[in-house]
Design a protein around this motif. Sequence first.
Motif, short mmCIF file in Angstrom:
data_model
loop_
_atom_site.label_atom_id
_atom_site.label_comp_id
_atom_site.label_asym_id
_atom_site.label_seq_id
_atom_site.Cartn_x
_atom_site.Cartn_y
_atom_site.Cartn_z
N UNK A 18 -2.49 1.36 -6.63
CA UNK A 18 -3.71 1.77 -7.35
C UNK A 18 -4.82 0.79 -7.03
N UNK A 74 2.83 4.52 -1.86
CA UNK A 74 2.26 5.67 -2.57
C UNK A 74 1.89 5.31 -4.00
N UNK A 75 2.40 4.17 -4.52
CA UNK A 75 2.11 3.82 -5.90
C UNK A 75 0.93 2.87 -6.03
N UNK A 100 0.81 -1.20 0.00
CA UNK A 100 0.00 0.00 0.00
C UNK A 100 0.85 1.26 0.00
#
Lengths: 362, 362
Positions: free
Chosen positions: B34, B31-32, B29
């Motif tokens: 989706x 920052x990348x 989880x």
Amino acid sequence: MKRRDFVKSVGAGILASSAVTAALPQNSFGADKKVRWRMVTSWPPGFPILQTGAEELAKRVGELTQGRFTIQVFAGGELVPPLGVFDAVSQGTVQCGHSASYYWAGKSPAVQWFTSVPFGLNAQGMNAWLYYGGGLKLWEEVYSSFGLVPRPAGNTGVQMGGWFNKEINTLSDFKGLKMRIPGLGGKVVKKAGGTVVLLPAGEIYTSLERGVIDATEWVGPYHDLRMGFQRVAKFYYGPGWHEPGSVLELIINKKAYEALPAEFKAALDAAAAETNVKMLAEFEQKNSKALSLLETDGNIKLKIFPDQVMIGLRKLAKEVLSQEASKDPMAAKVHKSFKEFKTRLNKWSILSEKAYYTTVAG
Amino acid sequence: MKRRDFVKSVGAGILASSAVTAALPQNSFGADKKVRWRMVTSWPPGFPILQTGAEELAKRVGELTQGRFTIQVFAGGELVPPLGVFDAVSQGTVQCGHSASYYWAGKSPAVQWFTSVPFGLNAQGMNAWLYYGGGLKLWEEVYSSFGLVPRPAGNTGVQMGGWFNKEINTLSDFKGLKMRIPGLGGKVVKKAGGTVVLLPAGEIYTSLERGVIDATEWVGPYHDLRMGFQRVAKFYYGPGWHEPGSVLELIINKKAYEALPAEFKAALDAAAAETNVKMLAEFEQKNSKALSLLETDGNIKLKIFPDQVMIGLRKLAKEVLSQEASKDPMAAKVHKSFKEFKTRLNKWSILSEKAYYTTVAG
């Protein structure tokens, strides 16, 4: 994050605020952007529902942004005085505040309609006017000239009419009555022949006890119970005709707001709306519980103002509002929008909410 | 921003979600991350306020997460049937839905109280009960056994009582009346001697026109005007005693919800609360406008059910609710919580909202 996705997601943010970002250094709003704000409020430290609600709002912004956008909250007097919020935010001393727009009547008479006016709308009506009836757009217009952006961020619901040491049977019972009641409500009471006394919160109880004042309004059962008014007044009157649904505000410095990436703006807006609905729910729950305590606790009488008193007060309120509206063109414009919206909504309420309370709720 | 501030602000976000992140693979989880979800609703494509509101909710989640968490919305019938929402979300076919819990009475009788029950709470009361009176906790308990998480995400406000081709002066006027009214309201009308007819939306107008039915309820002035009922019925009665404040739900697959990082959960929760307050505001605005149109347009009579009719219906509603509550222990528990909350809130409303509508609003 992949380079391609990074560009995409940042792009979305820039589109919404391109005018601002164009003037800012490149990459200032990337995924690693951290924003730290300060919020000042008009409430005492730890003041339930209002101060705690403002703190919840700030906490929610942190949660929504994974801690990339944090707001440190200062109660009234901790950083600036309780009524210094407007200036502090307008001047950019801090980025935002939690307060009530009618405190700033001295800046612009128009702002009074965005909190609550005597015989105005209740919470549900205020939300309908603000979000869908053009009210918030007008509020933004008024605040814009002070470098500010407003968001509804809480509501007290219908307040109580106040504590009295004598019964109010006719409008003339207000004659000579010394009552602590600030704002437009005070102007109405003055028109009814009362003497309006302004007192800081800490002096109300003893003033009522010693007969320096005959009556005071405060908020509602929950906050009033904490003040102990049930021990020094005989009659507790509803409803709060002077504040039938006071909107609390998130007041934001406009430059600071516009410099935010789109998702941080969304975080502020969504957290404000969430606080708006939940604060009212908390008021309703706590007021209903406190009323039960007041009833069993003190030797007080719960009363509703007689119809004839309300008809008289409403007439005086109309005069007060017309006078306020005549103070400048913006106030006149807001007053007109409010009045037209209220007239139409009232017709619908007769079949819906009013009929609910008179024939369904009981 | 200074390095020191950076560490502080990130720390705050991590603390709030440590329980979740600890159990998950590292970096899953980051920052990348989706997330792409699908939402199914019970509303027709483009259906105003309800379907458009669900779409606004989904859009807001995207805005809050800079497009890292997107929800594609499908109207009723586009992916699953309108009343297939519960199963589709429960089984994980899709991750979430927008609907109303009382549609799932066949799964568990207790769910009916979380939308609206005859002579129950209005929108403001429902919010107070759900957010602060234990209502949402009970709703979560009921939904948990189906692998679901509920969130209030909209409210219709007080609905209308319906369109009638004869006047309703006494309770006995319901005898033999053929009325389209589903759910618990229908059970009350049946107890009053009426014949309850269930019809799909597309057949109501012609059935009323041809006398196949004598009466129908629908929603409120805005949606009713679109159906054209003012052209085929004489009397339009308020208030909607059978649905005095119907809560719309965001219904979420529990596993999918729990797998979300904390800030995506917060985005869903905040967007649902925002939709909750704004949808009601939109209903109020649009209903008040539509009522003016209805009044000037058709040859209809706006009526309020007489007190004696309401007293009779309330008594029957009490019996219906007791029967529903006796169906299982959870329904009994929810019914008890609801009743106690409502009794206390009513006492407060007499001094506040009821007094507002009877003495302040007019």
